[in-house]
Scaffold this motif. Structure first.
Motif, PDB file in Angstrom:
ATOM      1  N   THR A  88     -28.418  17.747 104.109  1.00 37.07           N
ATOM      2  CA  THR A  88     -27.479  18.700 104.684  1.00 37.07           C
ATOM      3  C   THR A  88     -26.955  18.975 103.363  1.00 37.07           C
ATOM      4  O   THR A  88     -26.621  18.865 102.356  1.00 37.07           O
ATOM      5  CB  THR A  88     -26.386  17.794 105.410  1.00 37.07           C
ATOM      6  OG1 THR A  88     -26.593  17.848 107.017  1.00 37.07           O
ATOM      7  CG2 THR A  88     -24.989  19.952 105.833  1.00 37.07           C
ATOM      8  N   PRO A  89     -27.444  20.541 103.567  1.00 40.31           N
ATOM      9  CA  PRO A  89     -27.177  20.942 101.736  1.00 40.31           C
ATOM     10  C   PRO A  89     -25.160  21.162 101.998  1.00 40.31           C
ATOM     11  O   PRO A  89     -24.030  21.055 102.350  1.00 40.31           O
ATOM     12  CB  PRO A  89     -27.074  22.929 102.382  1.00 40.31           C
ATOM     13  CG  PRO A  89     -28.219  22.729 103.028  1.00 40.31           C
ATOM     14  CD  PRO A  89     -27.899  21.471 103.777  1.00 40.31           C
ATOM     15  N   LEU A  90     -25.093  20.656 100.205  1.00 39.19           N
ATOM     16  CA  LEU A  90     -23.395  21.040 100.029  1.00 39.19           C
ATOM     17  C   LEU A  90     -22.733  21.940 100.426  1.00 39.19           C
ATOM     18  O   LEU A  90     -23.517  23.285  99.542  1.00 39.19           O
ATOM     19  CB  LEU A  90     -23.603  20.205  98.750  1.00 39.19           C
ATOM     20  CG  LEU A  90     -23.865  18.760  98.098  1.00 39.19           C
ATOM     21  CD1 LEU A  90     -24.077  18.490  96.532  1.00 39.19           C
ATOM     22  CD2 LEU A  90     -22.898  18.259  98.681  1.00 39.19           C
ATOM     23  N   PRO A  91     -21.636  22.140 100.704  1.00 42.37           N
ATOM     24  CA  PRO A  91     -21.749  23.026 100.662  1.00 42.37           C
ATOM     25  C   PRO A  91     -21.222  24.024  99.155  1.00 42.37           C
ATOM     26  O   PRO A  91     -20.522  23.791  97.764  1.00 42.37           O
ATOM     27  CB  PRO A  91     -19.129  22.667 100.743  1.00 42.37           C
ATOM     28  CG  PRO A  91     -19.208  21.797 101.254  1.00 42.37           C
ATOM     29  CD  PRO A  91     -20.352  20.643 100.326  1.00 42.37           C
ATOM     30  N   LEU A  92     -20.918  25.370  99.801  1.00 46.90           N
ATOM     31  CA  LEU A  92     -20.707  26.542  97.867  1.00 46.90           C
ATOM     32  C   LEU A  92     -19.635  27.564  98.336  1.00 46.90           C
ATOM     33  O   LEU A  92     -19.305  27.584  99.042  1.00 46.90           O
ATOM     34  CB  LEU A  92     -22.305  27.400  98.842  1.00 46.90           C
ATOM     35  CG  LEU A  92     -23.365  26.287  98.042  1.00 46.90           C
ATOM     36  CD1 LEU A  92     -24.629  27.735  98.231  1.00 46.90           C
ATOM     37  CD2 LEU A  92     -23.294  25.859  96.663  1.00 46.90           C
ATOM     38  N   PRO A  93     -19.592  27.833  97.367  1.00 48.16           N
ATOM     39  CA  PRO A  93     -17.796  28.814  97.364  1.00 48.16           C
ATOM     40  C   PRO A  93     -18.155  29.831  98.469  1.00 48.16           C
ATOM     41  O   PRO A  93     -19.477  30.680  98.132  1.00 48.16           O
ATOM     42  CB  PRO A  93     -17.554  28.944  95.799  1.00 48.16           C
ATOM     43  CG  PRO A  93     -19.046  28.876  95.392  1.00 48.16           C
ATOM     44  CD  PRO A  93     -19.719  27.523  95.689  1.00 48.16           C
ATOM     45  N   GLY A  94     -17.353  30.323  99.012  1.00 52.79           N
ATOM     46  CA  GLY A  94     -17.218  32.078  99.602  1.00 52.79           C
ATOM     47  C   GLY A  94     -16.176  32.881  98.717  1.00 52.79           C
ATOM     48  O   GLY A  94     -16.870  32.491  97.560  1.00 52.79           O
ATOM     49  N   ASP A  95     -16.255  34.082  99.334  1.00 51.35           N
ATOM     50  CA  ASP A  95     -15.891  34.910  98.297  1.00 51.35           C
ATOM     51  C   ASP A  95     -14.304  34.594  98.167  1.00 51.35           C
ATOM     52  O   ASP A  95     -13.812  35.073  96.570  1.00 51.35           O
ATOM     53  CB  ASP A  95     -15.840  36.186  99.376  1.00 51.35           C
ATOM     54  CG  ASP A  95     -16.870  36.756  99.341  1.00 51.35           C
ATOM     55  OD1 ASP A  95     -17.807  36.424  98.821  1.00 51.35           O
ATOM     56  OD2 ASP A  95     -17.199  37.800 100.509  1.00 51.35           O
ATOM     57  N   ASP A  96     -13.818  33.812  99.064  1.00 47.10           N
ATOM     58  CA  ASP A  96     -12.223  33.601  98.687  1.00 47.10           C
ATOM     59  C   ASP A  96     -12.720  31.695  98.515  1.00 47.10           C
ATOM     60  O   ASP A  96     -13.107  30.728  99.095  1.00 47.10           O
ATOM     61  CB  ASP A  96     -11.823  33.773  99.642  1.00 47.10           C
ATOM     62  CG  ASP A  96     -11.285  34.855  99.080  1.00 47.10           C
ATOM     63  OD1 ASP A  96     -10.465  35.429  98.502  1.00 47.10           O
ATOM     64  OD2 ASP A  96     -11.923  35.926 100.154  1.00 47.10           O
ATOM     65  N   MET A  97     -11.637  31.317  97.193  1.00 43.23           N
ATOM     66  CA  MET A  97     -12.095  29.607  96.622  1.00 43.23           C
ATOM     67  C   MET A  97     -10.757  29.040  96.504  1.00 43.23           C
ATOM     68  O   MET A  97      -9.531  29.759  95.983  1.00 43.23           O
ATOM     69  CB  MET A  97     -12.657  29.427  95.858  1.00 43.23           C
ATOM     70  CG  MET A  97     -13.344  28.125  95.557  1.00 43.23           C
ATOM     71  SD  MET A  97     -14.597  28.093  94.183  1.00 43.23           S
ATOM     72  CE  MET A  97     -14.544  28.800  93.226  1.00 43.23           C
ATOM     73  N   GLU A  98     -10.688  27.800  97.044  1.00 43.96           N
ATOM     74  CA  GLU A  98      -9.327  27.156  96.842  1.00 43.96           C
ATOM     75  C   GLU A  98      -9.523  26.076  95.882  1.00 43.96           C
ATOM     76  O   GLU A  98     -10.147  25.312  96.754  1.00 43.96           O
ATOM     77  CB  GLU A  98      -8.468  27.048  97.598  1.00 43.96           C
ATOM     78  CG  GLU A  98      -7.139  26.065  97.571  1.00 43.96           C
ATOM     79  CD  GLU A  98      -6.168  25.506  99.115  1.00 43.96           C
ATOM     80  OE1 GLU A  98      -5.651  24.519  99.399  1.00 43.96           O
ATOM     81  OE2 GLU A  98      -6.638  26.765  99.797  1.00 43.96           O
ATOM     82  N   LEU A  99      -8.628  26.096  94.943  1.00 42.30           N
ATOM     83  CA  LEU A  99      -8.881  24.866  93.640  1.00 42.30           C
ATOM     84  C   LEU A  99      -7.988  24.066  93.397  1.00 42.30           C
ATOM     85  O   LEU A  99      -6.304  24.797  93.468  1.00 42.30           O
ATOM     86  CB  LEU A  99      -9.377  25.259  92.232  1.00 42.30           C
ATOM     87  CG  LEU A  99     -11.057  26.036  92.031  1.00 42.30           C
ATOM     88  CD1 LEU A  99     -10.797  26.560  90.895  1.00 42.30           C
ATOM     89  CD2 LEU A  99     -12.051  24.951  92.860  1.00 42.30           C
ATOM     90  N   ARG A 100      -7.505  22.779  93.764  1.00 43.46           N
ATOM     91  CA  ARG A 100      -6.606  21.685  93.132  1.00 43.46           C
ATOM     92  C   ARG A 100      -6.321  21.742  91.868  1.00 43.46           C
ATOM     93  O   ARG A 100      -7.347  20.994  91.973  1.00 43.46           O
ATOM     94  CB  ARG A 100      -7.217  20.676  94.346  1.00 43.46           C
ATOM     95  CG  ARG A 100      -6.842  20.695  96.289  1.00 43.46           C
ATOM     96  CD  ARG A 100      -7.002  19.756  96.595  1.00 43.46           C
ATOM     97  NE  ARG A 100      -8.586  19.123  96.481  1.00 43.46           N
ATOM     98  CZ  ARG A 100      -9.201  17.807  96.788  1.00 43.46           C
ATOM     99  NH1 ARG A 100      -8.461  17.060  97.372  1.00 43.46           N
ATOM    100  NH2 ARG A 100     -10.218  17.667  95.910  1.00 43.46           N
ATOM    101  N   VAL A 101      -5.399  21.538  91.878  1.00 41.32           N
ATOM    102  CA  VAL A 101      -4.474  21.233  90.874  1.00 41.32           C
ATOM    103  C   VAL A 101      -3.427  20.554  90.505  1.00 41.32           C
ATOM    104  O   VAL A 101      -2.824  20.802  91.128  1.00 41.32           O
ATOM    105  CB  VAL A 101      -4.728  22.899  89.761  1.00 41.32           C
ATOM    106  CG1 VAL A 101      -5.335  23.081  89.341  1.00 41.32           C
ATOM    107  CG2 VAL A 101      -3.573  23.399  90.240  1.00 41.32           C
ATOM    108  N   ILE A 102      -3.125  19.795  89.205  1.00 42.28           N
ATOM    109  CA  ILE A 102      -2.317  18.856  88.344  1.00 42.28           C
ATOM    110  C   ILE A 102      -1.588  19.682  87.977  1.00 42.28           C
ATOM    111  O   ILE A 102      -2.151  19.909  86.410  1.00 42.28           O
ATOM    112  CB  ILE A 102      -2.908  18.406  88.190  1.00 42.28           C
ATOM    113  CG1 ILE A 102      -3.578  16.663  89.328  1.00 42.28           C
ATOM    114  CG2 ILE A 102      -2.381  17.135  87.683  1.00 42.28           C
ATOM    115  CD1 ILE A 102      -4.060  15.631  88.699  1.00 42.28           C
ATOM    116  N   LEU A 103      -0.481  19.903  87.764  1.00 43.32           N
ATOM    117  CA  LEU A 103      -0.063  20.816  86.288  1.00 43.32           C
ATOM    118  C   LEU A 103       0.250  20.073  85.501  1.00 43.32           C
ATOM    119  O   LEU A 103       0.558  18.759  85.465  1.00 43.32           O
ATOM    120  CB  LEU A 103       2.139  21.197  87.158  1.00 43.32           C
ATOM    121  CG  LEU A 103       1.702  22.615  87.897  1.00 43.32           C
ATOM    122  CD1 LEU A 103       2.992  22.666  88.086  1.00 43.32           C
ATOM    123  CD2 LEU A 103       1.066  23.839  87.580  1.00 43.32           C
ATOM    124  N   GLY A 104       0.972  20.612  83.874  1.00 44.51           N
ATOM    125  CA  GLY A 104       0.195  20.254  82.672  1.00 44.51           C
ATOM    126  C   GLY A 104      -0.765  20.280  81.895  1.00 44.51           C
ATOM    127  O   GLY A 104      -1.745  19.989  82.206  1.00 44.51           O
TER     128      GLY A 104
END
Length: 571
Positions: free
Chosen positions: A419-435
């Motif tokens: 199964t193809p791996l997911p690709l980003p759409g027009d909008d994307m959410e990225l998780r971040v760690i501050l610092g």
């Protein structure tokens, strides 16, 4: 007083009060490594400590006790003697700034007890520090666009030698031909942190051999040719798992930008997961087979076409791979299916001798990966064939007319389609760690960082993804209204990691990808989780991004999430 801060999932940043303290701490951790410690990156006033897992990172941050005083370890310290002709363009100016004669500058520089402190902007460039140095001079007010290789310079209280021609603002006092970075020697770097350097004044330099930069593809024998590159598209590079843990030489990690997609392509054709593949940017790659081959294409969604031998022979003689005969191709053409075939991604397929594979423009995602059963033959430089676009290390970018040979590596059975791996759409959410430098920004700026929508800029590349606001803020001013700093001081250079989000003075964040520099001088507001980096590497220009802050202590971390991106590649 030193402080320890988290820097992404698997890194900790130790703030020190001075360069001397940072070097002492680096020596202490080198001789007494912590549990799970895999790499140290010393810098001007910090030491970056890289760990194998998020758990060991957290343990270090909460339990490590900084030594009050670090005694120098007994043992022999290696010294490199650097023969130098002191005829630099800025020698007179440095003398004036230091209140010395030109000979006085030479005597001070050769008499100082220089130590290699940390790596800089390019492989083989090191910052040199001496406690007894009296030559503390500012950088040039107008940097040069090209400083020659071997130039010896001063900046502040530090000295350094340019390993290759590059822009720079250091005061140049001399030149050397010492092989600071030579891929034909082992190790390729002449210096590394902890060594001593003794400058020796000489009247002239003995010439040394220049490094060869011959294209390896031109050396492929005709009988070994498996594929010919008819067109590389915008950019096609050879990539493998990269060069992790060589930051002490100034070497970027490099390697697969989208590691899961590249590894899946290898798995489909039966290769080891870290076997070199082709990384194509945006489609447009066209290759013709000289021998029957088994390939797989993953990553960005591209419409691929396999042109049969008959049609290929009719179009610009594209079926003829080399001057070494085409009888076999002609025979195959008699039985070839006359209709073109559509490529199925994430499915291993045969490309017969004389057939041409063409990848159309990417309709979703950005980077497509092509794996060859048995692997592509490519010369390793600094333990990897990966092309580092920042340092120009590794196999040359592919060009029309290049010949590609197979490595004939062991391969297991081809895999069933996946199964193809997911690709980003027009909008994307990225998780971040501050610092670790979120405290350099106002509370409102930290709120803006995670509430604003950002857009991928056209100037993004494998070094970093550059972001601009999706909507400019209302009122006077520019983008820096969104990310306003409370600390406007110049940040001394410090270690960087893949996924780090730097904020330069223009306020437009840059998210570092695999070819990032090992040190940087802008504050890092946050870092992207390793598991989300593949989506960022697949984000084409104009993709909208929103950041979501996460607490690393509450994450349900999978094994692939907890280790550094490039360490995952070597799993």
């Amino acid at each position: 007083m030193s402080r320890i801060k988290r820097f992404s999932l698997t890194n900790a940043m130790i703030d020190c009060e001075s360069l001397s303290q940072a070097l002492s701490l680096h020596e202490h951790l080198t001789n007494h490594p912590e549990r799970g410690q895999v790499e140290l990156i010393p810098a001007a006033q910090t030491v970056l400590v890289r760990f194998d897992t998020a758990e060991n990172t957290s343990r270090f941050i909460t339990s490590f006790t900084l030594p009050e005083h670090v005694d120098a370890e007994d043992g022999q310290v290696e010294t490199r003697v650097i023969e130098t002709v002191y005829d630099g363009e800025d020698l007179a100016e440095v003398a004036a700034l230091a209140g010395l004669s030109e000979q006085g500058v030479i005597d001070a520089h050769t008499g100082a007890d220089w130590h290699v402190a940390f790596a800089g902007f390019a492989p083989g460039f090191f910052y040199l520090h001496a406690e007894d140095n009296v030559l503390n001079v500012p950088r040039r007010s107008s940097p040069r666009t090209a400083v020659p290789a071997g130039a010896v310079g001063l900046a502040g209280a530090l000295s350094g030698i340019y390993p290759r021609q590059s822009p720079g603002g250091w005061q140049l006092i001399g030149r050397t031909n010492a092989p600071l970075w030579d891929l034909s020697q082992a190790p390729p770097a002449l210096l590394e942190p902890g060594m001593k350097v003794q400058f020796k004044a000489v009247r002239e330099l003995i010439e040394v051999r220049a490094e060869s930069n011959t294209r390896t593809s031109s050396q492929v024998r005709a009988e070994d040719v498996i594929l010919r590159v008819d067109s590389p598209g915008i950019q096609t590079l050879i990539q493998d798992a990269g060069r992790p843990h060589l930051a002490h030489w100034g070497v970027s990690p490099s390697g697969f930008a989208d590691a899961p997609a590249a590894r899946e392509a290898n798995r489909l054709v039966g290769n080891e997961l870290n076997t070199p593949v082709l990384e194509n940017l945006g489609g447009g790659l066209r290759i013709t087979a000289g021998q029957d081959a088994v390939l797989a294409v993953t990553g960005a969604s591209v419409e691929g076409t396999i042109t049969p031998v008959v049609q290929a022979a009719q179009g610009a003689q594209s079926a003829q791979i080399s001057d070494a005969g085409s009888d076999e191709t002609a025979e195959n053409a008699n039985t070839a299916d006359s209709l073109p075939k559509q490529l199925r991604q994430y499915t291993p397929f045969a490309l017969k001798a004389g057939e041409t594979l063409t990848l159309g423009p990417a309709s979703s995602g950005l980077r497509a990966y092509v794996a060859l059963r048995g692997g592509f033959a490519a010369e390793a430089q600094a333990n990897s064939a990966s092309r580092d676009t920042l340092s120009s290390i590794g196999a040359q970018p592919l060009a029309s007319g290049d010949f590609l040979a197979g490595a004939n590596l062991h391969a297991s059975a081809v895999a069933v389609p996946s199964t193809p791996l997911p690709l980003p759409g027009d909008d994307m959410e990225l998780r971040v760690i501050l610092g670790p430098r979120d405290d350099w920004f106002t509370a409102q700026s930290l709120s803006n960082f995670v509430t604003a929508a950002w857009k991928v800029s056209n100037s993004s590349d494998r070094i970093g993804v550059r972001l601009v606001p999706d909507e400019m803020p209302a009122g006077p001013g520019h983008v820096d209204q969104l990310l306003e700093r409370t600390n406007t001081a110049e940040l001394p250079s410090e270690g960087m990691v893949t996924g780090a989000i730097q904020v330069p003075p223009n306020g437009e964040p840059v998210v570092f990808l695999t070819d990032h520099p090992v040190t940087g001088g802008y504050p890092v507001i946050a870092s992207v989780l390793p598991a989300d980096l593949r989506l960022l590497a697949q984000a084409p220009p104009e993709t909208r991004i929103r950041f979501t802050e996460v607490d690393p202590s509450t994450l349900d971390i999978n094994p692939s999430d907890s280790s550094d991106t490039q360490k995952e590649n070597h799993a």
